[in-house]
Motif scaffolding. Sequence first.
Motif, PDB file in Angstrom:
ATOM      1  N   LYS A 150      15.243 -50.778  26.299  1.00 10.75           N
ATOM      2  CA  LYS A 150      15.849 -49.650  27.031  1.00 10.75           C
ATOM      3  C   LYS A 150      16.562 -50.173  28.267  1.00 10.75           C
ATOM      4  O   LYS A 150      15.998 -50.989  29.017  1.00 10.75           O
ATOM      5  CB  LYS A 150      14.789 -48.615  27.448  1.00 10.75           C
ATOM      6  N   PHE A 152      19.252 -48.807  31.600  1.00 14.42           N
ATOM      7  CA  PHE A 152      19.544 -47.610  32.393  1.00 14.42           C
ATOM      8  C   PHE A 152      20.920 -47.721  33.042  1.00 14.42           C
ATOM      9  O   PHE A 152      21.263 -48.771  33.589  1.00 14.42           O
ATOM     10  CB  PHE A 152      18.543 -47.467  33.542  1.00 14.42           C
ATOM     11  N   HIS A 183      19.206 -44.832  28.779  1.00 15.99           N
ATOM     12  CA  HIS A 183      19.138 -43.721  29.736  1.00 15.99           C
ATOM     13  C   HIS A 183      20.552 -43.585  30.278  1.00 15.99           C
ATOM     14  O   HIS A 183      21.046 -44.481  30.967  1.00 15.99           O
ATOM     15  CB  HIS A 183      18.145 -44.041  30.856  1.00 15.99           C
ATOM     16  N   VAL A 238      18.262 -41.722  24.896  1.00 19.66           N
ATOM     17  CA  VAL A 238      16.981 -41.053  25.147  1.00 19.66           C
ATOM     18  C   VAL A 238      17.195 -39.788  25.981  1.00 19.66           C
ATOM     19  O   VAL A 238      18.230 -39.616  26.609  1.00 19.66           O
ATOM     20  CB  VAL A 238      15.968 -42.002  25.851  1.00 19.66           C
ATOM     21  N   HIS A 239      16.235 -38.931  25.955  1.00 19.32           N
ATOM     22  CA  HIS A 239      16.165 -37.667  26.716  1.00 19.32           C
ATOM     23  C   HIS A 239      17.521 -37.001  26.976  1.00 19.32           C
ATOM     24  O   HIS A 239      17.909 -36.779  28.115  1.00 19.32           O
ATOM     25  CB  HIS A 239      15.367 -37.828  28.007  1.00 19.32           C
TER      26      HIS A 239
HETATM   27 ZN    ZN Z   1      15.043 -42.540  31.215  1.00 20.04          ZN
END
Ligand code: ZN
Length: 468
Positions: A150, A152, A183, A238-239
Amino acid sequence: MSTLIKNGRIITSEQDYVADMYIESETITTIGKDLKAQADKIIDASGKYVIPGGIDVHTHMDLPFGGTSSSDDFETGTVAAAHGGTTCIVDFAVQSRGTTMRNALDTWLRKSEGKSVIDYGFHMILTELPDDWLPEMDALVKHEGVTSFKLFTAYPGVFMVDDATIYKAMKRTADNGGLICMHAENGGVIDLLVKRLLSEGKTGPNGHALSRPATAEQEATHRVIALSEMAGVPVYVVHVSSHKAMEQIREARDRGLPAYGETCPQYLFLAYEDYADGSFDGAKYICSPPIRERANQEFLWKALKADDLQAVSTDHCPFCMKEGFKGLPKQKELGIGDFSKIPNGLPGVENRLHLLYEGGVVKRGWSMNRFVQLVSTAPAKLMGLYPRKGTIAVGSDADIVVWDSKRPHTISAKTHFMRVDYNPYEQMTVSGSPAYVFSRGKLIFEGDKFLGKLGDGKFVRRGQYNLI
Ligand code: ZN
Ligand code: URP
Ligand code: ZN
């Protein structure tokens, strides 16, 4: 230990039929009509669904973040997950600046060792990537079963990395067969907006959403998809919180790109309007990306139905509202008088299936197959857990939930198992809940009674993604 589950309505992402299931030790060994086998335990599942255990591929147990640590650890968080029918999580190890990925993985293995009651895997969060560290990424994928990374575009100074680093990680991941999770919010612009709002005296929790407009998520989503296209790697956003970001994923998929998106219950059920007044109670709803306007919710529900979004996870990252709950330190209160200091994150790992069943199957008429696909099968496939997990088949792990559609449950902080002093869905009554939860063949919840054992959950080495 053997278990015979009789007469259940077995649901996978594709099938729906009534049968018996025989579990020997940790595995499903037989599925068929009127099985006559002897078993240590026999459960009558007549009138109930038998579904693969939920898989939540976005949790943060014991995460140091925002000046404190998320309030659930691998013990309390996984017991709570199991209560709600989730039998596997994929959490995030963090390679913080100056630490190697190996160190980060060892730290998270220590945090979870002997605590988890369900199986778990890890993604690796990357915060820097000098060239000579690139082989570590390959080693994680090839030898450790940590097959996703992941990165960001937000949280400058903490997690944010620049586009070159993202591209570099993507290119390496394209070669080693891993998956990139992103993200996506424009952290630089958000930082400026935060400073401006604070200087204007707008310090209450509602400033959080005002500083993180949907366009900042849309822009970053567009950018990370473009970077992944250049690098030739699948990307999992994600999200996803806003319809603007979701549309970027839909457009990419329409062009045939392997772009995927998850959303979370908070973006489907909670609304900015409910904390727009700026009172500190709004700290309960501070997460990033932020909770959007109510009108946004239906776009996300439709996207889940249409497969424009492919999975639902929780981004479970709880922080208490009040200092002292179960001995925990000050958490959300760190941001009294300055919304930018409120630790970002919401609880949810216990209620994902409750909420999705209610909002999807009961209120919007989804098939049980679609429900299972979104909460279990698609996450398992994308995160390299399938067919060991995410389905009901001979040879698969016996991670099973007997789901009772007539067992209502009222969500409340007074009764939930999560170690956090509030529940964002307080007093919501959902129609269905798990009657029995099995983790690799062991009955770990019978209704609300926990029967599992700490440490019975094991670290799972994941394989390569399956594109869906
Ligand atoms: Zn996140
Ligand atoms: O607010 C959130 N989402 N907290 C957890 C960290 C992250 O960005 O996933
Ligand atoms: Zn997260």
